[in-house]
Motif scaffolding. Structure first.
Motif, PDB file in Angstrom:
ATOM      1  N   ARG A   1      22.252  10.896 -26.833  1.00  0.00           N
ATOM      2  CA  ARG A   1      21.324   9.925 -26.627  1.00  0.00           C
ATOM      3  C   ARG A   1      22.219   8.632 -26.906  1.00  0.00           C
ATOM      4  NH1 ARG A   1      17.134  10.383 -30.333  1.00  0.00           N
ATOM      5  NH2 ARG A   1      18.601  11.981 -31.504  1.00  0.00           N
ATOM      6  N   ASN A   2      23.044   8.337 -27.831  1.00  0.00           N
ATOM      7  CA  ASN A   2      23.404   7.283 -28.346  1.00  0.00           C
ATOM      8  C   ASN A   2      25.093   6.685 -28.085  1.00  0.00           C
ATOM      9  OD1 ASN A   2      20.989   6.305 -29.777  1.00  0.00           O
ATOM     10  ND2 ASN A   2      21.401   8.050 -30.886  1.00  0.00           N
ATOM     11  N   TRP A   3      25.900   7.896 -27.694  1.00  0.00           N
ATOM     12  CA  TRP A   3      27.396   7.506 -27.496  1.00  0.00           C
ATOM     13  C   TRP A   3      27.499   6.278 -26.632  1.00  0.00           C
ATOM     14  CZ3 TRP A   3      30.274   7.120 -23.051  1.00  0.00           C
ATOM     15  CH2 TRP A   3      29.609   7.530 -21.941  1.00  0.00           C
ATOM     16  N   LYS A   4      26.665   5.827 -25.562  1.00  0.00           N
ATOM     17  CA  LYS A   4      27.067   4.897 -24.941  1.00  0.00           C
ATOM     18  C   LYS A   4      27.131   3.445 -25.548  1.00  0.00           C
ATOM     19  CE  LYS A   4      25.269   7.071 -20.696  1.00  0.00           C
ATOM     20  NZ  LYS A   4      24.174   7.123 -19.800  1.00  0.00           N
ATOM     21  N   TRP A   5      26.231   3.290 -26.654  1.00  0.00           N
ATOM     22  CA  TRP A   5      26.476   1.962 -27.251  1.00  0.00           C
ATOM     23  C   TRP A   5      27.194   2.272 -28.538  1.00  0.00           C
ATOM     24  CZ3 TRP A   5      25.009   2.025 -32.539  1.00  0.00           C
ATOM     25  CH2 TRP A   5      24.083   3.154 -32.762  1.00  0.00           C
ATOM     26  N   PHE A   6      27.449   3.405 -29.260  1.00  0.00           N
ATOM     27  CA  PHE A   6      27.961   3.735 -30.352  1.00  0.00           C
ATOM     28  C   PHE A   6      29.658   3.546 -30.306  1.00  0.00           C
ATOM     29  CE2 PHE A   6      30.283   6.356 -33.503  1.00  0.00           C
ATOM     30  CZ  PHE A   6      29.707   5.787 -34.576  1.00  0.00           C
ATOM     31  N   VAL A   7      30.060   3.964 -29.022  1.00  0.00           N
ATOM     32  CA  VAL A   7      31.489   4.053 -29.067  1.00  0.00           C
ATOM     33  C   VAL A   7      32.291   2.574 -28.916  1.00  0.00           C
ATOM     34  CG1 VAL A   7      33.562   4.691 -27.293  1.00  0.00           C
ATOM     35  CG2 VAL A   7      31.825   6.289 -27.956  1.00  0.00           C
ATOM     36  N   PRO A   8      31.736   1.667 -28.226  1.00  0.00           N
ATOM     37  CA  PRO A   8      32.317   0.343 -27.965  1.00  0.00           C
ATOM     38  C   PRO A   8      32.167  -0.368 -29.223  1.00  0.00           C
ATOM     39  CG  PRO A   8      30.764   0.645 -26.146  1.00  0.00           C
ATOM     40  CD  PRO A   8      30.412   1.947 -27.028  1.00  0.00           C
ATOM     41  N   LEU A   9      30.617  -0.241 -29.840  1.00  0.00           N
ATOM     42  CA  LEU A   9      30.354  -0.944 -31.039  1.00  0.00           C
ATOM     43  C   LEU A   9      31.199  -0.350 -32.192  1.00  0.00           C
ATOM     44  CD1 LEU A   9      28.513  -3.139 -32.533  1.00  0.00           C
ATOM     45  CD2 LEU A   9      26.980  -1.168 -32.977  1.00  0.00           C
ATOM     46  N   GLY A  10      31.449   0.816 -32.327  1.00  0.00           N
ATOM     47  CA  GLY A  10      32.132   1.692 -33.299  1.00  0.00           C
ATOM     48  C   GLY A  10      33.601   0.986 -33.495  1.00  0.00           C
TER      49      GLY A  10
ATOM     50  N   LEU B   1      33.727  -2.774 -34.411  1.00  0.00           N
ATOM     51  CA  LEU B   1      33.675  -2.706 -35.746  1.00  0.00           C
ATOM     52  C   LEU B   1      34.862  -2.195 -36.747  1.00  0.00           C
ATOM     53  CD1 LEU B   1      31.773  -4.045 -37.598  1.00  0.00           C
ATOM     54  CD2 LEU B   1      30.445  -1.767 -37.512  1.00  0.00           C
ATOM     55  N   THR B   2      35.314  -1.318 -36.007  1.00  0.00           N
ATOM     56  CA  THR B   2      36.710  -0.648 -36.896  1.00  0.00           C
ATOM     57  C   THR B   2      37.649  -1.599 -36.726  1.00  0.00           C
ATOM     58  OG1 THR B   2      36.097   1.516 -36.350  1.00  0.00           O
ATOM     59  CG2 THR B   2      38.260   1.156 -36.793  1.00  0.00           C
ATOM     60  N   MET B   3      38.106  -1.959 -35.281  1.00  0.00           N
ATOM     61  CA  MET B   3      39.091  -3.104 -35.258  1.00  0.00           C
ATOM     62  C   MET B   3      39.045  -4.264 -36.161  1.00  0.00           C
ATOM     63  SD  MET B   3      41.249  -1.547 -33.445  1.00  0.00           S
ATOM     64  CE  MET B   3      42.448  -2.817 -33.057  1.00  0.00           C
ATOM     65  N   ILE B   4      37.577  -4.725 -36.145  1.00  0.00           N
ATOM     66  CA  ILE B   4      37.470  -5.884 -37.256  1.00  0.00           C
ATOM     67  C   ILE B   4      37.530  -5.719 -38.490  1.00  0.00           C
ATOM     68  CG2 ILE B   4      35.441  -7.456 -37.893  1.00  0.00           C
ATOM     69  CD1 ILE B   4      34.468  -7.474 -34.953  1.00  0.00           C
ATOM     70  N   ILE B   5      37.208  -4.447 -39.119  1.00  0.00           N
ATOM     71  CA  ILE B   5      37.299  -4.219 -40.363  1.00  0.00           C
ATOM     72  C   ILE B   5      39.010  -3.888 -40.883  1.00  0.00           C
ATOM     73  CG2 ILE B   5      36.930  -2.249 -42.136  1.00  0.00           C
ATOM     74  CD1 ILE B   5      34.195  -1.946 -40.684  1.00  0.00           C
ATOM     75  N   LEU B   6      39.573  -3.520 -39.870  1.00  0.00           N
ATOM     76  CA  LEU B   6      41.078  -3.210 -39.984  1.00  0.00           C
ATOM     77  C   LEU B   6      41.821  -4.634 -40.124  1.00  0.00           C
ATOM     78  CD1 LEU B   6      41.645  -0.008 -37.798  1.00  0.00           C
ATOM     79  CD2 LEU B   6      41.952  -0.282 -40.336  1.00  0.00           C
ATOM     80  N   PHE B   7      41.436  -5.451 -39.220  1.00  0.00           N
ATOM     81  CA  PHE B   7      42.059  -6.720 -39.299  1.00  0.00           C
ATOM     82  C   PHE B   7      41.725  -7.673 -40.507  1.00  0.00           C
ATOM     83  CE2 PHE B   7      41.714 -11.404 -38.272  1.00  0.00           C
ATOM     84  CZ  PHE B   7      42.951 -11.605 -37.742  1.00  0.00           C
ATOM     85  N   VAL B   8      40.624  -7.486 -41.054  1.00  0.00           N
ATOM     86  CA  VAL B   8      40.249  -8.261 -42.251  1.00  0.00           C
ATOM     87  C   VAL B   8      40.853  -7.538 -43.498  1.00  0.00           C
ATOM     88  CG1 VAL B   8      38.217  -8.476 -44.065  1.00  0.00           C
ATOM     89  CG2 VAL B   8      37.944  -8.916 -41.510  1.00  0.00           C
ATOM     90  N   VAL B   9      41.128  -6.240 -43.326  1.00  0.00           N
ATOM     91  CA  VAL B   9      41.829  -5.582 -44.506  1.00  0.00           C
ATOM     92  C   VAL B   9      43.204  -6.160 -44.414  1.00  0.00           C
ATOM     93  CG1 VAL B   9      42.677  -3.347 -45.382  1.00  0.00           C
ATOM     94  CG2 VAL B   9      40.214  -3.602 -44.727  1.00  0.00           C
ATOM     95  N   PHE B  10      43.747  -6.330 -43.151  1.00  0.00           N
ATOM     96  CA  PHE B  10      45.172  -6.305 -43.035  1.00  0.00           C
ATOM     97  C   PHE B  10      45.208  -7.923 -43.650  1.00  0.00           C
ATOM     98  CE2 PHE B  10      48.505  -8.762 -40.397  1.00  0.00           C
ATOM     99  CZ  PHE B  10      49.493  -7.950 -40.804  1.00  0.00           C
ATOM    100  N   ILE B  11      44.331  -8.818 -43.017  1.00  0.00           N
ATOM    101  CA  ILE B  11      44.590 -10.208 -43.477  1.00  0.00           C
ATOM    102  C   ILE B  11      44.346 -10.312 -45.106  1.00  0.00           C
ATOM    103  CG2 ILE B  11      43.648 -12.393 -43.362  1.00  0.00           C
ATOM    104  CD1 ILE B  11      45.336 -11.906 -41.155  1.00  0.00           C
ATOM    105  N   GLY B  12      43.424  -9.627 -45.703  1.00  0.00           N
ATOM    106  CA  GLY B  12      43.336  -9.846 -47.172  1.00  0.00           C
ATOM    107  C   GLY B  12      44.568  -9.160 -47.920  1.00  0.00           C
ATOM    108  N   SER B  13      45.035  -8.202 -47.320  1.00  0.00           N
ATOM    109  CA  SER B  13      46.122  -7.408 -48.113  1.00  0.00           C
ATOM    110  C   SER B  13      47.312  -8.446 -48.065  1.00  0.00           C
ATOM    111  CB  SER B  13      46.831  -5.972 -47.720  1.00  0.00           C
ATOM    112  OG  SER B  13      46.938  -6.251 -46.179  1.00  0.00           O
ATOM    113  N   VAL B  14      47.843  -9.120 -46.791  1.00  0.00           N
ATOM    114  CA  VAL B  14      48.829 -10.277 -46.726  1.00  0.00           C
ATOM    115  C   VAL B  14      48.331 -11.245 -47.726  1.00  0.00           C
ATOM    116  CG1 VAL B  14      49.736 -11.754 -45.234  1.00  0.00           C
ATOM    117  CG2 VAL B  14      49.482  -9.571 -44.479  1.00  0.00           C
ATOM    118  N   PHE B  15      47.266 -11.650 -47.709  1.00  0.00           N
ATOM    119  CA  PHE B  15      46.963 -12.805 -48.579  1.00  0.00           C
ATOM    120  C   PHE B  15      47.331 -12.553 -50.169  1.00  0.00           C
ATOM    121  CE2 PHE B  15      43.869 -14.855 -51.405  1.00  0.00           C
ATOM    122  CZ  PHE B  15      44.123 -16.223 -51.114  1.00  0.00           C
TER     123      PHE B  15
END
Length: 150
Positions: free
Chosen positions: A14-23, A26-40
């Motif tokens: 029922r929900n894969w159509k919105w979950f895949v793009p959003l997930g 969101l995963t890419m944003i979280i990975l980017f924030v973790v990367f920037i934080g670790s560099v800082f």
């Protein structure tokens, strides 16, 4: 009357159509924030462990006039700014460190160059926030401690 139960689709169907793009986003944003934080935090940690930072902070804590103005202990009070370069044994550091003690705060400036394990300091000074006075930490002059007028 037909009383057959209608089998409901699974949550995923029922929900894969919105979950895949959003997930995925969101995963890419979280990975980017973790990367920037670790560099800082990695760069900040490297600057804090550098010899010019440690020497300048020790000199500030050992100076009687500065400890009278800022109190003791004088510690880092914010994010270190600057550059630290190391290339084939040649190194340089240009660092600004916000510092504070119980009585006040200031900004510590350090410029140094070096080769292998030797450092040559070209500038080491502290600018007091309260009075805007700039104190040269490279001078070995005893300063007169002024009485508090506050």
């Amino acid at each position: 009357m037909d009383n057959e139960l209608i089998k409901e689709e699974s949550w995923w169907k029922r929900n894969w159509k919105w979950f895949v793009p959003l997930g995925g986003c969101l995963t890419m944003i979280i990975l980017f924030v973790v990367f920037i934080g670790s560099v800082f935090f990695g760069v900040t940690n490297a600057l804090e462990k550098s010899e010019p930072y440690q020497v300048a902070l020790e000199k500030a804590n050992a100076d009687g006039y500065i400890t009278e103005q800022l109190g003791t202990p004088i510690k880092k009070d914010g994010v270190i700014q600057g550059n630290y370069r190391w290339n084939n044994g040649q190194k340089s550091a240009e660092i600004k460190v916000p510092v504070a003690g119980p009585k006040g705060s200031g900004l510590l400036y350090v410029n140094a160059t070096g080769e292998d394990e030797e450092w040559t300091y070209t500038e080491m000074k502290l600018s007091l926030d309260k009075t805007a006075e700039v104190i040269d930490l490279m001078e070995n002059v005893e300063r007169e401690i002024a009485p508090d007028n506050y």
